[in-house]
Write an enzyme that holds these catalytic residues in place. Structure first.
Site, PDB file in Angstrom:
ATOM      1  N   GLY A  69      40.427  37.440  28.350  1.00 36.72           N
ATOM      2  CA  GLY A  69      39.713  38.405  27.510  1.00 36.72           C
ATOM      3  C   GLY A  69      38.201  38.257  27.578  1.00 36.72           C
ATOM      4  O   GLY A  69      37.459  38.914  26.853  1.00 36.72           O
ATOM      5  N   ASP A  78      39.695  39.933  40.584  1.00 36.73           N
ATOM      6  CA  ASP A  78      39.622  41.149  39.765  1.00 36.73           C
ATOM      7  C   ASP A  78      39.080  42.343  40.549  1.00 36.73           C
ATOM      8  O   ASP A  78      38.414  43.219  39.990  1.00 36.73           O
ATOM      9  CB  ASP A  78      38.761  40.920  38.504  1.00 36.73           C
ATOM     10  CG  ASP A  78      39.233  39.710  37.720  1.00 36.73           C
ATOM     11  OD1 ASP A  78      40.449  39.467  37.706  1.00 36.73           O
ATOM     12  OD2 ASP A  78      38.387  39.012  37.146  1.00 36.73           O
ATOM     13  N   HIS A 119      46.700  40.339  37.210  1.00 37.05           N
ATOM     14  CA  HIS A 119      46.665  41.588  37.976  1.00 37.05           C
ATOM     15  C   HIS A 119      47.026  42.733  37.047  1.00 37.05           C
ATOM     16  O   HIS A 119      48.075  42.696  36.405  1.00 37.05           O
ATOM     17  CB  HIS A 119      47.683  41.566  39.117  1.00 37.05           C
ATOM     18  CG  HIS A 119      47.384  40.564  40.180  1.00 37.05           C
ATOM     19  ND1 HIS A 119      47.021  40.911  41.449  1.00 37.05           N
ATOM     20  CD2 HIS A 119      47.394  39.224  40.155  1.00 37.05           C
ATOM     21  CE1 HIS A 119      46.822  39.818  42.158  1.00 37.05           C
ATOM     22  NE2 HIS A 119      47.051  38.783  41.395  1.00 37.05           N
TER      23      HIS A 119
HETATM   24  P1  GTP Z   1      43.059  39.212  39.980  1.00 36.34           P
HETATM   25  O1  GTP Z   1      44.268  38.588  40.523  1.00 36.34           O
HETATM   26  O2  GTP Z   1      42.658  38.611  38.668  1.00 36.34           O
HETATM   27  O3  GTP Z   1      41.923  39.172  40.923  1.00 36.34           O
HETATM   28  O4  GTP Z   1      43.424  40.772  39.581  1.00 36.34           O
HETATM   29  P2  GTP Z   1      43.124  42.197  40.166  1.00 36.34           P
HETATM   30  O5  GTP Z   1      42.432  42.137  41.461  1.00 36.34           O
HETATM   31  O6  GTP Z   1      44.407  42.911  40.176  1.00 36.34           O
HETATM   32  O7  GTP Z   1      42.115  42.922  39.185  1.00 36.34           O
HETATM   33  P3  GTP Z   1      42.228  43.149  37.614  1.00 36.34           P
HETATM   34  O8  GTP Z   1      43.477  43.869  37.385  1.00 36.34           O
HETATM   35  O9  GTP Z   1      42.020  41.869  36.908  1.00 36.34           O
HETATM   36  O10 GTP Z   1      40.953  44.062  37.322  1.00 36.34           O
HETATM   37  C1  GTP Z   1      40.715  45.306  37.900  1.00 36.34           C
HETATM   38  C2  GTP Z   1      40.555  46.393  36.805  1.00 36.34           C
HETATM   39  O11 GTP Z   1      40.190  47.637  37.403  1.00 36.34           O
HETATM   40  C3  GTP Z   1      41.845  46.688  36.070  1.00 36.34           C
HETATM   41  O12 GTP Z   1      41.551  47.045  34.742  1.00 36.34           O
HETATM   42  C4  GTP Z   1      42.438  47.911  36.824  1.00 36.34           C
HETATM   43  O13 GTP Z   1      43.296  48.707  36.049  1.00 36.34           O
HETATM   44  C5  GTP Z   1      41.184  48.660  37.148  1.00 36.34           C
HETATM   45  N1  GTP Z   1      41.221  49.466  38.367  1.00 36.34           N
HETATM   46  C6  GTP Z   1      41.742  49.152  39.577  1.00 36.34           C
HETATM   47  N2  GTP Z   1      41.444  50.124  40.493  1.00 36.34           N
HETATM   48  C7  GTP Z   1      40.727  51.065  39.820  1.00 36.34           C
HETATM   49  C8  GTP Z   1      40.081  52.278  40.208  1.00 36.34           C
HETATM   50  O14 GTP Z   1      40.095  52.685  41.370  1.00 36.34           O
HETATM   51  N3  GTP Z   1      39.396  52.962  39.248  1.00 36.34           N
HETATM   52  C9  GTP Z   1      39.318  52.530  37.964  1.00 36.34           C
HETATM   53  N4  GTP Z   1      38.629  53.281  37.093  1.00 36.34           N
HETATM   54  N5  GTP Z   1      39.885  51.369  37.558  1.00 36.34           N
HETATM   55  C10 GTP Z   1      40.581  50.655  38.473  1.00 36.34           C
HETATM   56  P1  IMP Z   2      40.656  28.095  37.257  1.00 38.60           P
HETATM   57  O1  IMP Z   2      41.239  28.711  38.474  1.00 38.60           O
HETATM   58  O2  IMP Z   2      41.371  28.478  35.976  1.00 38.60           O
HETATM   59  O3  IMP Z   2      40.467  26.615  37.394  1.00 38.60           O
HETATM   60  O4  IMP Z   2      39.175  28.697  37.061  1.00 38.60           O
HETATM   61  C1  IMP Z   2      38.117  28.372  37.975  1.00 38.60           C
HETATM   62  C2  IMP Z   2      37.209  29.591  38.153  1.00 38.60           C
HETATM   63  O5  IMP Z   2      37.929  30.616  38.837  1.00 38.60           O
HETATM   64  C3  IMP Z   2      36.706  30.220  36.850  1.00 38.60           C
HETATM   65  O6  IMP Z   2      35.405  30.735  37.069  1.00 38.60           O
HETATM   66  C4  IMP Z   2      37.681  31.369  36.619  1.00 38.60           C
HETATM   67  O7  IMP Z   2      37.103  32.397  35.836  1.00 38.60           O
HETATM   68  C5  IMP Z   2      37.921  31.828  38.054  1.00 38.60           C
HETATM   69  N1  IMP Z   2      39.207  32.508  38.274  1.00 38.60           N
HETATM   70  C6  IMP Z   2      40.422  31.934  38.513  1.00 38.60           C
HETATM   71  N2  IMP Z   2      41.360  32.869  38.687  1.00 38.60           N
HETATM   72  C7  IMP Z   2      40.742  34.068  38.594  1.00 38.60           C
HETATM   73  C8  IMP Z   2      41.185  35.424  38.726  1.00 38.60           C
HETATM   74  O8  IMP Z   2      42.360  35.729  38.984  1.00 38.60           O
HETATM   75  N3  IMP Z   2      40.240  36.396  38.566  1.00 38.60           N
HETATM   76  C9  IMP Z   2      38.951  36.088  38.310  1.00 38.60           C
HETATM   77  N4  IMP Z   2      38.478  34.845  38.190  1.00 38.60           N
HETATM   78  C10 IMP Z   2      39.373  33.835  38.326  1.00 38.60           C
HETATM   79 MG    MG Z   3      42.379  39.879  37.483  1.00 42.61          MG
END
Ligand code: GTP
Ligand code: IMP
Ligand code: MG
Length: 340
Positions: A255, A13, A43
């Site tokens: 969520g 995230d 993502h």
């Molecule tokens: P994972 O594969 O779960 O690790 O996803 P991710 O790395 O793409 O991150 P994810 O989208 O779960 O969470 C990042 C949050 O930050 C999202 O709500 C994005 O829309 C938001 N976001 C990303 N870059 C920025 C930024 O520069 N500023 C702000 N305000 N929000 C951002």
């Molecule tokens: P699993 O990958 O569903 O087995 O979850 C194992 C751990 O990894 C838990 O703490 C999840 O919250 C975390 N996790 C897995 N995928 C993600 C991701 O994409 N973003 C943030 N946490 C993750």
């Molecule tokens: Mg994410």
């Protein structure tokens, strides 16, 4: 020809979705290949005034000229796959996406095992997406593969062959990792981790290329740290402190409320070292320093923001080349030309 891998620097995230969409729209790679664990990822992509939460289809779909591939190491849940193809219909994602024939399949039974296991769902705090049980079945050598599933027939290919051929022909390949360094089965906070390594070298293996083919590893950090699920978190702050700073966040897949912490320089150093990072992308800088929201111009950043960026570069020895100042792909400072 450039082959880049994007990695998550902490507990996932980090804003990888945002960075991928910016880089793919800007650089227009020929192939965008998804690596990482599977549909446990979420993502966030904000594009064309719409918000998407992608779990399996590469976030690089926003580059409409790109071929999209899912590498052999990625777990495929056909329900999630077809749902996302439908959701992204207007971008012709169904016509552009191919799945490696060797991907392991997640079945409803894997999701049930994930959710019913107190160890996974409660102690570890898994996402319930079935990834842990599906990877366990692969290790036990009892998984179904994508090539065994008639509904996936039109999407099956050899991703490794496609990606290696593209590189041999001088085309550009962008590899999207998922999760993050601290969730790695080997290098993360075991046992509070995901079911696979989540570093750059595994992402290369996921799509079937050797380490000698990789030019750039872009490691993504948020300006603060978040974690969902259980496990150690050295720089965690209280919920009250996070709220006071306006840093509340909720997970894309589950969520769940994300735990929030301060940026961790020791973690950044280790994560860059083990990933072999050549660049850092720093996201959500606007949340720590609201005065820089949405800017695309480095020179207008405050002295405090520039000092924070310099500290990261000095500690890790890796240049910060992408600074994200908002969720939309336009809200980006791109310093890569200054490296040349
Ligand atoms: P994972 O594969 O779960 O690790 O996803 P991710 O790395 O793409 O991150 P994810 O989208 O779960 O969470 C990042 C949050 O930050 C999202 O709500 C994005 O829309 C938001 N976001 C990303 N870059 C920025 C930024 O520069 N500023 C702000 N305000 N929000 C951002
Ligand atoms: P699993 O990958 O569903 O087995 O979850 C194992 C751990 O990894 C838990 O703490 C999840 O919250 C975390 N996790 C897995 N995928 C993600 C991701 O994409 N973003 C943030 N946490 C993750
Ligand atoms: Mg994410």
């Amino acid at each position: 020809m450039t082959c880049s891998i994007l990695t998550g620097g902490a507990w996932g995230d980090e804003g990888k979705g945002k960075c991928i969409t910016y880089l793919c729209r800007n650089d227009k790679p020929d192939i965008i290949a998804r690596a990482g664990v599977g549909p446990n990822a979420g993502h966030s992509v904000e594009f064309d005034g719409e918000k998407y939460g992608l779990r399996l289809i590469p976030s690089g779909f926003v580059h409409t000229g790109g071929e999209l591939m899912i590498g052999a190491g990625v777990l495929v849940d056909p329900e999630v796959f077809f749902q996302e193809i439908e959701e992204l219909k207007k971008y012709n994602v169904g016509e552009r996406t191919l799945i490696d024939k060797r991907c392991s399949i997640i079945k409803p039974e894997h999701r049930e095992r994930d959710k019913k296991s107190d160890h996974l769902s409660k102690k570890i705090g898994s996402t319930g997406s079935g990834c842990g049980p599906a990877n366990a079945d692969r290790v036990l050598r009892v998984s179904d593969l994508a090539q065994d599933i008639p509904e996936l027939e039109d999407y099956i290919t050899d991703v490794s062959l496609n990606v290696n051929n593209a590189l041999d022909e001088g085309r550009d390949v962008f590899i999207e990792g998922s999760q993050g360094f601290s969730l790695s089965l080997f290098y993360g906070t075991y046992p509070y981790v995901t079911s696979k390594d989540t570093c750059a070298s595994t992402f290369a293996a996921d799509v079937g290329i050797g380490p000698t083919k990789v030019d750039e590893v872009i490691n993504v950090f948020k300006a603060y740290i978040t974690r969902v699920g259980e496990g150690p978190f050295p720089t965690e702050m209280t919920q009250e402190e996070a709220e006071a700073k306006g840093l509340e966040e909720y997970g894309v897949v589950t969520g769940r409320r994300r735990r929030i912490g301060h940026f961790d320089m020791d973690l950044a150093k280790e994560s860059c070292r083990i990933n072999g990072a050549t660049q850092i992308a720093l996201t959500c800088v606007d949340k720590l320093y609201p005065d820089c929201a949405r800017t695309q111009d480095y020179s207008v950043l405050s002295a405090d923001t520039k000092k924070f960026i310099d500290e990261i570069q000095t500690a890790t020895g890796v240049p910060v080349t992408i600074i994200s100042t908002g969720p939309d792909l336009k809200d980006t400072i791109d310093l890569r030309d200054e490296l040349l």
